[in-house]
Design a protein around this motif. Sequence first.
Motif, mmCIF file in Angstrom:
data_model
loop_
_atom_site.group_PDB
_atom_site.id
_atom_site.type_symbol
_atom_site.label_atom_id
_atom_site.label_comp_id
_atom_site.label_asym_id
_atom_site.label_seq_id
_atom_site.Cartn_x
_atom_site.Cartn_y
_atom_site.Cartn_z
ATOM 1 N N PRO A 69 0.809 -1.223 0.000
ATOM 2 C CA PRO A 69 0.000 0.000 0.000
ATOM 3 C C PRO A 69 0.840 1.270 0.000
ATOM 4 N N GLY A 70 2.124 1.133 0.341
ATOM 5 C CA GLY A 70 3.002 2.300 0.381
ATOM 6 C C GLY A 70 3.133 2.972 -0.984
ATOM 7 N N ARG A 72 0.883 3.671 -2.895
ATOM 8 C CA ARG A 72 -0.234 4.590 -3.135
ATOM 9 C C ARG A 72 0.107 6.014 -2.713
ATOM 10 N N ARG A 73 1.271 6.202 -2.066
ATOM 11 C CA ARG A 73 1.677 7.581 -1.778
ATOM 12 C C ARG A 73 1.975 8.322 -3.064
ATOM 13 N N LEU A 93 -9.966 17.792 8.550
ATOM 14 C CA LEU A 93 -9.895 16.802 7.477
ATOM 15 C C LEU A 93 -8.549 16.896 6.762
ATOM 16 N N GLU A 95 -5.820 18.174 8.054
ATOM 17 C CA GLU A 95 -4.799 17.716 9.009
ATOM 18 C C GLU A 95 -4.687 16.199 9.001
ATOM 19 N N LEU A 96 -5.841 15.533 9.005
ATOM 20 C CA LEU A 96 -5.851 14.068 9.034
ATOM 21 C C LEU A 96 -5.151 13.508 7.796
ATOM 22 N N MET A 97 -5.486 14.067 6.627
ATOM 23 C CA MET A 97 -4.884 13.545 5.411
ATOM 24 C C MET A 97 -3.376 13.829 5.380
ATOM 25 N N GLU A 99 -1.551 13.964 7.965
ATOM 26 C CA GLU A 99 -1.003 13.006 8.930
ATOM 27 C C GLU A 99 -0.792 11.637 8.282
ATOM 28 N N ILE A 100 -1.805 11.201 7.531
ATOM 29 C CA ILE A 100 -1.716 9.889 6.879
ATOM 30 C C ILE A 100 -0.597 9.865 5.854
ATOM 31 N N ARG A 101 -0.420 10.980 5.158
ATOM 32 C CA ARG A 101 0.586 11.030 4.099
ATOM 33 C C ARG A 101 1.929 11.554 4.600
ATOM 34 N N LEU A 141 -7.711 17.722 -1.944
ATOM 35 C CA LEU A 141 -7.031 16.602 -1.281
ATOM 36 C C LEU A 141 -6.288 15.743 -2.297
ATOM 37 N N TYR B 7 -9.355 10.971 15.339
ATOM 38 C CA TYR B 7 -10.303 11.721 14.517
ATOM 39 C C TYR B 7 -11.677 11.055 14.498
ATOM 40 N N ALA B 78 -7.738 4.344 -0.381
ATOM 41 C CA ALA B 78 -6.925 4.674 -1.553
ATOM 42 C C ALA B 78 -5.642 5.413 -1.152
ATOM 43 N N GLN B 79 -5.454 5.625 0.141
ATOM 44 C CA GLN B 79 -4.243 6.280 0.630
ATOM 45 C C GLN B 79 -3.205 5.208 0.984
ATOM 46 N N PRO B 80 -1.959 5.614 1.196
ATOM 47 C CA PRO B 80 -0.944 4.624 1.573
ATOM 48 C C PRO B 80 -1.143 4.102 2.998
ATOM 49 N N LEU B 81 -2.193 3.319 3.184
ATOM 50 C CA LEU B 81 -2.525 2.756 4.492
ATOM 51 C C LEU B 81 -2.820 1.278 4.295
#
Lengths: 247, 255
Positions: A69-70, A72-73, A93, A95-97, A99-101, A141, B7, B78-81
Amino acid sequence: MLAAHGLTKSYGRLRALDALSVTLNRGQAVALIGPNGAGKTTFSKCVLGLVRPESGQLTLDGASLLGDPGLRRRIGYMPQIGRFPAHLRVGQLFELMREIRRGSHNRTDEDLIHAFQINRIAHQAAGTLSGGTRQKVSACLAFLFDPEVLVLDEPTAGLDPVSVEALKEKVRAVRARGKLILLTSHILSDLDEIATDVLYLLDGRMQFYRPIAELKSATGETRLGAVIAQIMRSADPRSARPEETAQ
Amino acid sequence: MLRIVQYVVGDILRGKIVLGYTGFLLVASFGLFNLGGDTTKGLIGLLSLVLLVVPLVSLVFATVHFYNSYEFIELLAAQPLHRSTLLLAQIFGVALALTAALLVGVGLPIMLYAPTATGFTLIAVSLMLSFVFTALAFLAAVLARDKARGVGAALLLWFYFALLHDGLTLYALFLLEDFPLEGVSLGLLSLNPIDLARVLVLLQMDVSALMGYTGAMMKELLGTGSGVAFAAAVLAGWIAVPLAAAVWVFRRKDL
């Protein structure tokens, strides 16, 4: 850059993708066109890792997208229906994204955030946004992390004319910088302005995959809608009924 | 993952549903403690209420949450998770939000009126039940593509565990009364997390009359100490197994 090889996916008896093999390259904006159920969405969802194909390969610069899944960055996604947690504020929202990225990007691209004036709605709850505003947030986003591949599903649907132009401009600019863009839209005139190539799918198979300029000169038409209609009429008896939303 | 959990919890706690759930629990708890005057009676009343309401609210709230968040979950997928990270974050987020409601709505009154071993056990099992039924709800939700089916399955699960299972158990034991059934009845008890929770609390109370058939049998079989350990361990299994199953299904699911 992005290559599918023998990609197959069925839903029950329906073959959504039937051994699809295609290679998409940097600097292309590829419009996925085809009747409903032709496999456009399934193909995009495979690229995004949302749908697992039964067989076949899908690679990004040689690395399989079906495992890690990495990878997908390197991909950005703007869904057709953006729905966010109702009570989360727009600012949170983002901030969360982020954080994920985190750590997955060198630079962020905030052009659209400025163009759409997202900072003005940062304190609004995401659940109270109108359809068009949600679409703008989705677009921001998708572009935010400057991904190498962008999957845009009906990007202009629901946007006001000013925003549509801003988004088209952005797509053209990003493509010119060598990104790959995968587009689906029922508004062929929009695709005409931003896409470079057409990938026409029918029953999960590739009917044709050619640059738009080439298609136009081959058919003698000037509008993409007319080009597609003419090809469908001459190529396939099923297409006696024209693409329902061709303009 | 912790950030996503944060969150999810924040989003849910700002909504009105969990607030209403907390308020309802608070009113009911204070009401039950003030009704009889006797704190034991209050605890027994609260136990019956918790055993019905906590599974129901957890199941329905968690399934509805999943379907309402579907588009956002798709965007996150769809994110790198990793899919497992994403689903576990959602499950823990929902369970923790429900846990917060219980701590205020049930925990606070118990601390005020009955800060005893029984009281704390009741708080502990109600928290565990929230996790059990949130995990079961997510399992139903990832299995059923359609919202109506998912919520329907969740309601059936509640109906079975809250009402049907004990009756069926009793009926089975009644039919087979000529055989030595201690092991069987213990097995049947283990198949229902609500029964396990009830037994855990009642073992502290020494009121076997209220335990139901299986509970009384378990006390006879295991005694209080090992009975508690056994029931708690099996209840923990009721969290782990549905959780693992939901993750297994979600990792292979087409969104």
